[in-house]
Design a protein around this motif. Structure first.
Motif, PDB file in Angstrom:
ATOM      1  N   ASN A 265     -57.866  23.517 -41.081  1.00 14.17           N
ATOM      2  CA  ASN A 265     -57.199  23.664 -39.796  1.00 14.17           C
ATOM      3  C   ASN A 265     -56.706  22.061 -39.380  1.00 14.17           C
ATOM      4  OD1 ASN A 265     -59.455  21.767 -38.735  1.00 14.17           O
ATOM      5  ND2 ASN A 265     -60.747  23.447 -38.466  1.00 14.17           N
ATOM      6  N   GLN A 266     -56.142  21.887 -38.209  1.00  9.36           N
ATOM      7  CA  GLN A 266     -55.111  20.756 -38.022  1.00  9.36           C
ATOM      8  C   GLN A 266     -56.116  19.668 -37.529  1.00  9.36           C
ATOM      9  OE1 GLN A 266     -52.657  21.639 -34.635  1.00  9.36           O
ATOM     10  NE2 GLN A 266     -52.281  19.511 -33.922  1.00  9.36           N
ATOM     11  N   GLN A 267     -57.302  19.707 -36.967  1.00 12.05           N
ATOM     12  CA  GLN A 267     -58.198  19.041 -36.683  1.00 12.05           C
ATOM     13  C   GLN A 267     -58.706  18.263 -37.817  1.00 12.05           C
ATOM     14  OE1 GLN A 267     -61.655  19.980 -34.355  1.00 12.05           O
ATOM     15  NE2 GLN A 267     -62.447  17.923 -34.562  1.00 12.05           N
ATOM     16  N   GLU A 268     -58.970  18.924 -39.122  1.00 15.13           N
ATOM     17  CA  GLU A 268     -59.429  18.648 -40.307  1.00 15.13           C
ATOM     18  C   GLU A 268     -58.400  17.422 -41.006  1.00 15.13           C
ATOM     19  OE1 GLU A 268     -62.749  22.038 -41.475  1.00 15.13           O
ATOM     20  OE2 GLU A 268     -60.563  22.160 -41.736  1.00 15.13           O
ATOM     21  N   VAL A 269     -57.143  17.974 -40.750  1.00 18.22           N
ATOM     22  CA  VAL A 269     -56.034  17.434 -41.552  1.00 18.22           C
ATOM     23  C   VAL A 269     -55.911  16.130 -40.708  1.00 18.22           C
ATOM     24  CG1 VAL A 269     -53.421  17.193 -41.751  1.00 18.22           C
ATOM     25  CG2 VAL A 269     -54.765  19.371 -42.275  1.00 18.22           C
ATOM     26  N   GLU A 270     -55.839  15.955 -39.391  1.00 18.51           N
ATOM     27  CA  GLU A 270     -55.527  14.687 -38.691  1.00 18.51           C
ATOM     28  C   GLU A 270     -56.903  13.855 -38.851  1.00 18.51           C
ATOM     29  OE1 GLU A 270     -55.298  16.185 -34.551  1.00 18.51           O
ATOM     30  OE2 GLU A 270     -53.067  16.660 -34.936  1.00 18.51           O
ATOM     31  N   SER A 271     -57.963  14.337 -38.961  1.00 15.80           N
ATOM     32  CA  SER A 271     -58.941  13.418 -39.326  1.00 15.80           C
ATOM     33  C   SER A 271     -58.814  12.620 -40.481  1.00 15.80           C
ATOM     34  CB  SER A 271     -60.461  14.067 -39.199  1.00 15.80           C
ATOM     35  OG  SER A 271     -61.520  13.500 -39.829  1.00 15.80           O
ATOM     36  N   ILE A 272     -58.568  13.459 -41.688  1.00 11.26           N
ATOM     37  CA  ILE A 272     -58.146  13.064 -42.812  1.00 11.26           C
ATOM     38  C   ILE A 272     -57.170  11.886 -42.925  1.00 11.26           C
ATOM     39  CG2 ILE A 272     -57.285  13.418 -45.128  1.00 11.26           C
ATOM     40  CD1 ILE A 272     -60.001  14.278 -45.295  1.00 11.26           C
ATOM     41  N   MET A 273     -55.935  11.984 -42.294  1.00 13.43           N
ATOM     42  CA  MET A 273     -54.850  11.125 -42.144  1.00 13.43           C
ATOM     43  C   MET A 273     -55.159   9.836 -41.275  1.00 13.43           C
ATOM     44  SD  MET A 273     -52.759  12.554 -44.057  1.00 13.43           S
ATOM     45  CE  MET A 273     -51.554  11.559 -43.914  1.00 13.43           C
ATOM     46  N   ARG A 274     -56.032  10.008 -40.337  1.00 12.59           N
ATOM     47  CA  ARG A 274     -56.257   8.893 -39.318  1.00 12.59           C
ATOM     48  C   ARG A 274     -57.013   7.915 -40.104  1.00 12.59           C
ATOM     49  NH1 ARG A 274     -57.502  12.527 -34.031  1.00 12.59           N
ATOM     50  NH2 ARG A 274     -55.247  12.654 -33.229  1.00 12.59           N
ATOM     51  N   VAL A 275     -58.096   8.614 -40.750  1.00 10.80           N
ATOM     52  CA  VAL A 275     -59.237   7.541 -41.400  1.00 10.80           C
ATOM     53  C   VAL A 275     -58.456   6.938 -42.711  1.00 10.80           C
ATOM     54  CG1 VAL A 275     -61.419   7.794 -42.869  1.00 10.80           C
ATOM     55  CG2 VAL A 275     -61.271   9.107 -40.542  1.00 10.80           C
ATOM     56  N   HIS A 276     -57.639   7.669 -43.466  1.00 11.16           N
ATOM     57  CA  HIS A 276     -57.153   7.084 -44.815  1.00 11.16           C
ATOM     58  C   HIS A 276     -55.661   6.373 -44.585  1.00 11.16           C
ATOM     59  CE1 HIS A 276     -60.160   8.964 -47.279  1.00 11.16           C
ATOM     60  NE2 HIS A 276     -60.428   9.924 -46.411  1.00 11.16           N
ATOM     61  N   VAL A 277     -55.008   6.671 -43.692  1.00 11.77           N
ATOM     62  CA  VAL A 277     -53.625   6.261 -43.588  1.00 11.77           C
ATOM     63  C   VAL A 277     -53.196   5.683 -42.458  1.00 11.77           C
ATOM     64  CG1 VAL A 277     -51.346   6.960 -43.960  1.00 11.77           C
ATOM     65  CG2 VAL A 277     -52.921   8.189 -44.878  1.00 11.77           C
ATOM     66  N   THR A 278     -53.446   6.366 -41.134  1.00 19.39           N
ATOM     67  CA  THR A 278     -53.063   5.845 -39.973  1.00 19.39           C
ATOM     68  C   THR A 278     -53.535   4.445 -39.309  1.00 19.39           C
ATOM     69  OG1 THR A 278     -52.451   8.039 -39.136  1.00 19.39           O
ATOM     70  CG2 THR A 278     -52.271   6.313 -37.481  1.00 19.39           C
ATOM     71  N   ASN A 279     -55.046   4.589 -39.064  1.00 14.60           N
ATOM     72  CA  ASN A 279     -55.940   3.411 -38.917  1.00 14.60           C
ATOM     73  C   ASN A 279     -55.827   2.283 -39.991  1.00 14.60           C
ATOM     74  OD1 ASN A 279     -57.100   3.467 -36.122  1.00 14.60           O
ATOM     75  ND2 ASN A 279     -57.857   5.420 -36.696  1.00 14.60           N
ATOM     76  N   PRO A 280     -55.851   2.544 -41.367  1.00 16.59           N
ATOM     77  CA  PRO A 280     -55.711   1.656 -42.065  1.00 16.59           C
ATOM     78  C   PRO A 280     -54.189   0.740 -42.107  1.00 16.59           C
ATOM     79  CG  PRO A 280     -56.823   3.249 -43.279  1.00 16.59           C
ATOM     80  CD  PRO A 280     -56.445   3.793 -41.842  1.00 16.59           C
ATOM     81  N   LEU A 281     -53.277   1.587 -41.674  1.00 20.24           N
ATOM     82  CA  LEU A 281     -51.882   0.817 -41.739  1.00 20.24           C
ATOM     83  C   LEU A 281     -51.871   0.286 -40.526  1.00 20.24           C
ATOM     84  CD1 LEU A 281     -48.626   2.799 -42.280  1.00 20.24           C
ATOM     85  CD2 LEU A 281     -48.806   1.472 -40.191  1.00 20.24           C
ATOM     86  N   LEU A 282     -52.458   0.798 -39.411  1.00 17.07           N
ATOM     87  CA  LEU A 282     -52.290  -0.257 -38.009  1.00 17.07           C
ATOM     88  C   LEU A 282     -53.241  -1.250 -38.053  1.00 17.07           C
ATOM     89  CD1 LEU A 282     -52.190   3.010 -35.873  1.00 17.07           C
ATOM     90  CD2 LEU A 282     -50.123   1.281 -35.917  1.00 17.07           C
ATOM     91  N   ILE A 283     -54.547  -1.289 -38.815  1.00 17.48           N
ATOM     92  CA  ILE A 283     -55.394  -2.431 -38.992  1.00 17.48           C
ATOM     93  C   ILE A 283     -54.635  -3.361 -39.697  1.00 17.48           C
ATOM     94  CG2 ILE A 283     -57.318  -3.416 -40.156  1.00 17.48           C
ATOM     95  CD1 ILE A 283     -58.803  -0.367 -39.304  1.00 17.48           C
ATOM     96  N   THR A 284     -53.894  -3.253 -40.769  1.00 19.72           N
ATOM     97  CA  THR A 284     -53.181  -4.097 -41.658  1.00 19.72           C
ATOM     98  C   THR A 284     -51.988  -4.626 -40.895  1.00 19.72           C
ATOM     99  OG1 THR A 284     -53.830  -3.032 -43.538  1.00 19.72           O
ATOM    100  CG2 THR A 284     -51.729  -4.371 -43.894  1.00 19.72           C
ATOM    101  N   LYS A 285     -51.345  -3.935 -39.893  1.00 14.69           N
ATOM    102  CA  LYS A 285     -50.130  -4.429 -39.126  1.00 14.69           C
ATOM    103  C   LYS A 285     -50.696  -5.433 -38.124  1.00 14.69           C
ATOM    104  CE  LYS A 285     -47.179  -2.800 -35.443  1.00 14.69           C
ATOM    105  NZ  LYS A 285     -47.897  -3.599 -34.337  1.00 14.69           N
ATOM    106  N   GLU A 286     -52.003  -5.154 -37.568  1.00 18.12           N
ATOM    107  CA  GLU A 286     -52.343  -5.998 -36.373  1.00 18.12           C
ATOM    108  C   GLU A 286     -52.613  -7.239 -37.158  1.00 18.12           C
ATOM    109  OE1 GLU A 286     -52.316  -5.605 -33.148  1.00 18.12           O
ATOM    110  OE2 GLU A 286     -51.105  -4.018 -33.714  1.00 18.12           O
ATOM    111  N   LEU A 287     -53.394  -7.243 -38.462  1.00 14.76           N
ATOM    112  CA  LEU A 287     -54.168  -8.392 -38.772  1.00 14.76           C
ATOM    113  C   LEU A 287     -53.218  -9.271 -39.790  1.00 14.76           C
ATOM    114  CD1 LEU A 287     -57.708  -6.959 -39.531  1.00 14.76           C
ATOM    115  CD2 LEU A 287     -56.933  -8.168 -37.534  1.00 14.76           C
ATOM    116  N   LEU A 288     -52.151  -8.686 -40.354  1.00 16.61           N
ATOM    117  CA  LEU A 288     -51.346  -9.121 -41.235  1.00 16.61           C
ATOM    118  C   LEU A 288     -50.780 -10.688 -40.843  1.00 16.61           C
ATOM    119  CD1 LEU A 288     -49.778  -8.803 -44.083  1.00 16.61           C
ATOM    120  CD2 LEU A 288     -48.068  -7.876 -43.004  1.00 16.61           C
TER     121      LEU A 288
END
Length: 240
Positions: free
Chosen positions: A96-119
């Motif tokens: 379902n959509q919630q499962e897809v969004e969870s996977i993407m936030r944990v593995h892609v979106t938040n890591p990308l944004l963490i890196t952006k902020e701390l770079l």
């Protein structure tokens, strides 16, 4: 003064092993976790003898703004190791959509944004390392793990792109792609399933979290000073 590293998902099997390895090398650590406070407390007891500074950070990376809670607590920084992960096993049509969004936030979106902020902290020093713990499925894809494979493949593309962007700033960006590793994430499989899996692996066994941590150690070290934008496959010869 020792170096500081952020480890996301430090309560997981690979995150714990990486934390222990880095603590033994003299790193001060920011240890991120979400729900598994018991595991983090056990980890703190294990790293305490190394005498570093160990700061725990609780944040839910399924939350679209989870990255903000982490970044607001990071000061000195020399390395980021993204170990956070969750999994979903099943056919894509049953996901379902919630499962897809969870996977993407944990593995892609938040890591990308963490890196952006701390770079900027790394760029300012003109040195530093960013490592993402991806997966063999990010390289080859896996039936019944389509969303997970998609997210892990995105991590690899992120590494390849960002490494080119920051190379002249002295920052290296790499990934590790483990195969099947003996961690709690494997708990969804029966012993029979894991035995069958081992038959497929040329080395005849699952990997150990410590073996992935050794890869982290190598990529952080001067021994890998000319390596960036690469994926280190630690998989016992599986799917190579």
């Amino acid at each position: 003064m020792g170096k500081y590293a952020l480890i996301t998902g430090a309560s997981g099997g690979i995150g714990q092993a990486a934390a222990l390895k880095l603590a033994s090398l003299g790193y001060h650590l920011y240890l991120h976790f979400n729900q598994n406070e018991k595991s983090i407390k056990e980890l703190l007891a294990q790293v305490k003898p190394f005498g570093g500074e160990y700061i725990t950070i609780q944040a839910n990376l399924e939350d679209p703004e989870g990255y903000k809670k982490i970044c607001s607590q990071i000061f000195s920084l020399d390395a980021i190791i993204h170990c956070s992960g969750n999994s979903h096993y099943g056919l894509l049509v049953d996901t379902n959509q919630q499962e897809v969004e969870s996977i993407m936030r944990v593995h892609v979106t938040n890591p990308l944004l963490i890196t952006k902020e701390l770079l900027p902290k790394l760029v300012k020093k003109r040195s530093g390392n960013i490592i993402l713990i991806s997966s063999i499925w990010g390289q080859t894809g896996a039936a019944c793990e389509v969303a997970y494979s998609t997210a892990k493949g995105a991590q690899i593309s992120f590494v390849k792109a960002l490494s080119k962007e920051v190379a002249l700033n002295g920052v290296r960006v790499n990934a590790i792609a483990p195969g099947a590793v003996e961690t709690p994430m494997m708990g969804q499989f029966s012993e029979e399933d894991k035995q069958l899996l081992q038959y497929e692996i040329p080395m005849g066994r699952l990997g150990l979290p410590e073996e992935i941590a050794n890869g982290v150690k190598f990529l952080l070290s001067d021994d890998s000073s000319y390596i960036t934008g690469q994926v280190l496959s630690i998989n016992g010869g599986w799917y190579t």
